[in-house]
Design a protein around this motif. Structure first.
Motif, PDB file in Angstrom:
ATOM      1  N   TYR A 142     154.517  52.997  -1.334  1.00 39.04           N
ATOM      2  CA  TYR A 142     154.121  51.593  -1.204  1.00 39.04           C
ATOM      3  C   TYR A 142     153.092  51.197  -2.254  1.00 39.04           C
ATOM      4  CZ  TYR A 142     156.518  51.648   3.258  1.00 39.04           C
ATOM      5  OH  TYR A 142     157.473  51.740   4.225  1.00 39.04           O
ATOM      6  N   TYR A 143     152.063  52.013  -2.431  1.00 41.34           N
ATOM      7  CA  TYR A 143     151.002  51.647  -3.371  1.00 41.34           C
ATOM      8  C   TYR A 143     151.520  51.643  -4.805  1.00 41.34           C
ATOM      9  CZ  TYR A 143     146.588  51.440  -5.820  1.00 41.34           C
ATOM     10  OH  TYR A 143     145.577  51.061  -6.652  1.00 41.34           O
TER      11      TYR A 143
ATOM     12  N   GLY B 224     154.266  48.805  -5.163  1.00 42.71           N
ATOM     13  CA  GLY B 224     153.688  47.501  -4.894  1.00 42.71           C
ATOM     14  C   GLY B 224     152.837  46.942  -6.017  1.00 42.71           C
ATOM     15  N   GLN B 225     152.282  47.809  -6.846  1.00 44.38           N
ATOM     16  CA  GLN B 225     151.412  47.330  -7.919  1.00 44.38           C
ATOM     17  C   GLN B 225     152.127  47.169  -9.261  1.00 44.38           C
ATOM     18  OE1 GLN B 225     148.359  50.044  -9.316  1.00 44.38           O
ATOM     19  NE2 GLN B 225     149.482  51.798  -8.486  1.00 44.38           N
ATOM     20  N   LEU B 226     153.409  47.504  -9.310  1.00 45.67           N
ATOM     21  CA  LEU B 226     154.133  47.433 -10.583  1.00 45.67           C
ATOM     22  C   LEU B 226     154.492  45.997 -10.940  1.00 45.67           C
ATOM     23  CD1 LEU B 226     156.575  50.443 -10.143  1.00 45.67           C
ATOM     24  CD2 LEU B 226     154.469  50.361 -11.494  1.00 45.67           C
TER      25      LEU B 226
END
Length: 174
Positions: free
Chosen positions: A5-6, A9-11
């Motif tokens: 998720y992390y 999610g930040q891409l």
């Protein structure tokens, strides 16, 4: 298989034809701290020219990518050999599947412009990555598809139409 998720999610989003928001090397650095070791090791299999299929990777996306790209290249080799009236027997039999790889090779071989053919092939590669990524968005396969797309964008950024056309003419003349 873990959830990412992390990481995912930040891409930043990727768009075919746009500039890459980061380098593939930077993406690998980002993944080093956020992926399981085994999943991270499979990033080495994320290449635009995959080796001949061998042991399955354990990733549906990477195995599909390898089979698709190898089929595309084999079909392109046969079509280009036929177009230039060269002996293609050393290339072996070109696989008839996946059908979209065969169709992409035929469409690219029919284009007169080498640049347009390469762009067509990269669009087809992009599409197969989209379709092979699956429905589990926060997964390692999403990360692998992202890296392969970054590699496609980096490759496209290297295209120089004038230099490429001059090289094409020189190769074609020989």
């Amino acid at each position: 298989m873990g959830s990412y998720y992390y990481l995912v999610g930040q891409l930043p989003s990727l768009t075919f034809g746009a500039a890459a928001p980061m380098s593939s090397a930077r993406f690998r650095e980002l993944c080093a701290d956020l992926m399981d070791r085994g999943d991270y090791a499979l990033l080495d299999r994320c290449v635009l020219d995959p080796p001949a299929p061998g042991e399955p990777s354990g990733s549906a996306l990477l195995d599909a990518w390898t089979a698709w790209e190898r089929s595309l290249r084999a079909n392109l080799g046969k079509l280009r050999a036929a177009r230039t009236k060269r002996d293609a027997s050393a290339l072996g039999e070109a696989p008839g599947e996946p059908l979209d790889a065969v169709a992409a090779a035929k469409a690219a071989a029919a284009l007169e412009s080498p640049l347009e053919a390469e762009l067509h092939l990269d669009r087809a590669r992009w599409a197969v990555l989209d379709s092979s990524a699956g429905y589990e968005y926060f997964s390692r396969d999403t990360a692998y598809a992202y890296l392969l797309k970054l590699l496609l964008l980096e490759r496209k950024a290297l295209f120089r139409a004038e230099e490429g056309f001059a090289e094409y003419l020189a190769i074609y003349a020989s």
